[in-house]
Design an enzyme around this catalytic site. Structure first.
Site, PDB file in Angstrom:
ATOM      1  N   GLY A 237       4.358  47.294  33.408  1.00  0.00           N
ATOM      2  CA  GLY A 237       4.079  47.053  31.998  1.00  0.00           C
ATOM      3  C   GLY A 237       4.371  45.610  31.659  1.00  0.00           C
ATOM      4  N   HIS A 238       4.298  45.295  30.377  1.00  0.00           N
ATOM      5  CA  HIS A 238       4.501  43.908  29.946  1.00  0.00           C
ATOM      6  C   HIS A 238       5.876  43.691  29.317  1.00  0.00           C
ATOM      7  CE1 HIS A 238      -0.142  43.194  29.710  1.00  0.00           C
ATOM      8  NE2 HIS A 238       0.264  43.641  30.873  1.00  0.00           N
ATOM      9  N   GLY A 239       6.788  44.651  29.493  1.00  0.00           N
ATOM     10  CA  GLY A 239       8.144  44.475  28.994  1.00  0.00           C
ATOM     11  C   GLY A 239       8.330  44.991  27.588  1.00  0.00           C
TER      12      GLY A 239
END
Ligand SMILES: *[C@@H]1O[C@H](CO)[C@@H](O)[C@H](O)[C@H]1NC(C)=O
Ligand SMILES: *[C@@H]1O[C@H](CO)[C@@H](O)[C@H](O)[C@H]1NC(C)=O
Ligand SMILES: *[C@@H]1O[C@H](CO)[C@@H](O)[C@H](O)[C@H]1NC(C)=O
Ligand SMILES: *[C@@H]1O[C@H](CO)[C@@H](O)[C@H](O)[C@H]1NC(C)=O
Length: 418
Positions: A237-239
């Site tokens: 994911g992107h955090g």
């Protein structure tokens, strides 16, 4: 006769009291729902009945696989309502079924529990990456899987959101809602499948939750207040992101965000705050990012006030969003790129009162060592701040590998960098 009760009477009395407090249990099979069929009408009817009954009422979807079309579960209800999903719910694959912008929408309920160990499978694979609308009557945005609008005093626990078409979970105007033991699952290539997006909500907790998806694991939009994110595992994911902020006029402040005891695995970012350049005014303050473990994360700590994807903005005009009172503490682990820390603040509104304490992030790529970038920010640093720096002395162990980075003092470098 006085208020004398013998023992059996007391026992019976307690039993009755317990039964009425537990309220009604409504199994949707009683409403004609059958496995492998479309339960939309049965579930809608069961919800209406439960919602109109005082006390605590539970609607049960038993084990098994069912089809479910786009539904809205509306309050206000007369009592506390619980939806127990024990089975697997399948969304229609075709986006044409979703005129409301969501698959399952809960609205205006005070006192709500979603539980049961079941799964919402939105079958996103059918639409990811497909942009053509030809042949489909309605062609709006792809639906959000689970949408919570104006929910107060809610608990969402032990459920899985699988393969959403767009965001998995979205909160708007919610107060005091806790997510616990929730699973969010989609592949890393699935577009725009944010795990949990919070907007204009206060007192939200996300605890002991696993999020693997193609976009932000958790994103906090404007008006997010008093948010606790604890024990979350994110990746792929992107955090965990605050923002992007400043794109629209009159955005409410983001204030009071605690991200603690979380793990990030193979994510694009760890924690980040992003705001648009050439933006409207706004504030993001009082945030604490603490005890975070990074495993092969690109940029672990990121403030990006130059956030301008696809060149949609005039990047040279500084962001008007004020960022202040931010603490990064005890963040450790490994990085997948050398840009481990980037704190890029606005020229017009430099970040204020930022503390950086105990950071230990290793990068072992050949283009190392790891870098810290600081722009328009003077963080207060303390504690252990280390990163791997190139060994200047011949190190017997490093000769064979040719490239090796050793621990070194970071504090000095960080201060120089900033
Ligand atoms: C918050 O919501 C939970 C779950 O419904 C409830 O048990 C709790 O009492 C609420 N807290 C407050 C302060 O209202
Ligand atoms: C985070 O984990 C540490 C160590 O396990 C624990 O001492 C601390 O209380 C936790 N923090 C929170 C806010 O739960
Ligand atoms: C800074 O933020 C923390 C929460 O992270 C809060 O407890 C504290 O009161 C804030 N400090 C100021 C000066 O606003
Ligand atoms: C580390 O992350 C990179 C890029 O995100 C990925 O290509 C690589 O496979 C990951 N390495 C491991 C050991 O998971």
């Amino acid at each position: 006769m006085g208020l004398k009760m013998n023992l059996p009477t007391i026992a019976l009395f307690l039993l009755l009291a317990a039964a009425s407090a537990a309220g009604a249990n409504i199994n949707i099979r009683k409403y004609g729902a059958q496995v492998n069929s479309d339960i939309t009408p049965a579930l809608t009817k069961a919800w209406k009945d439960a919602c109109q009954t005082p006390g605590t009422n539970t609607v049960v979807i038993p084990k098994g696989t069912y089809r479910l079309g786009a539904v809205q579960f509306m309050g206000p209800c007369k009592g506390h309502i619980e939806l127990q999903v024990r089975g697997i719910l399948l969304a229609p694959g075709d986006r044409g079924y979703f005129k409301s912008g969501s698959w399952v929408n809960f609205q205006r309920i005070d006192g709500f529990t979603l539980s049961g160990g079941g799964t919402f499978d939105a079958k996103g694979k059918h639409v990811w990456g497909k942009r053509s609308c030809s042949g489909i009557r309605y062609c709006g945005d792809l639906p959000i899987s689970l949408r919570f609008d104006f929910i107060t005093n809610g608990l969402i626990k032990d459920i899985t959101s699988l393969d959403s078409k767009q965001f998995h979970i979205n909160l708007l105007g919610c107060k005091n809602v806790t997510f616990q033991h929730v699973n969010v699952i989609a592949p890393d290539h699935s577009p725009n499948t944010d795990g949990i997006h919070i907007g204009r909500s206060t007192g939200i907790k996300i605890i002991d939750t696993k999020i693997a998806t193609g976009d932000d694991c958790i994103s906090l939009g404007d008006g997010s207040e008093n948010i606790l994110i604890k024990g979350v595992t994110c990746g792929p994911g992107h955090g965990i992101s605050v923002g992007s902020l400043g794109k629209y006029k009159n955005e409410a402040p983001v204030v009071g965000v605690n991200v603690v005891n979380c793990t990030f695995i193979n994510t694009q970012n760890g924690v980040r705050i992003k705001t648009w350049p050439n933006s409207f005014a706004g504030t993001a303050s009082d945030m604490r990012f603490e005890n975070l473990l990074m495993k092969n994360v690109s940029t672990s700590m990121l403030i990006d006030q130059l956030y301008c994807p696809w060149n949609q903005c005039k990047a040279q005009i500084p962001s008007k969003v004020k960022i202040s009172n931010i603490s990064f503490k005890n963040i450790r682990g490994t990085a997948s790129t050398k840009d481990v820390v980037k704190l890029l603040c606005s020229k017009s509104f430099p970040c204020q009162d930022v503390k950086v304490t105990d950071i230990d992030i290793r990068y072992s790529g050949r283009d190392g060592p790891a870098t810290f970038q600081c722009v328009n920010i003077k963080p207060t640093t303390s504690g252990r701040l280390s990163r791997n720096i190139r060994s200047t002395k011949a190190n017997p162990e490093s000769q064979s590998s040719g490239s090796r980075w050793n621990d070194g003092p970071l504090l000095q470098t960080l201060l120089e960098d900033c």
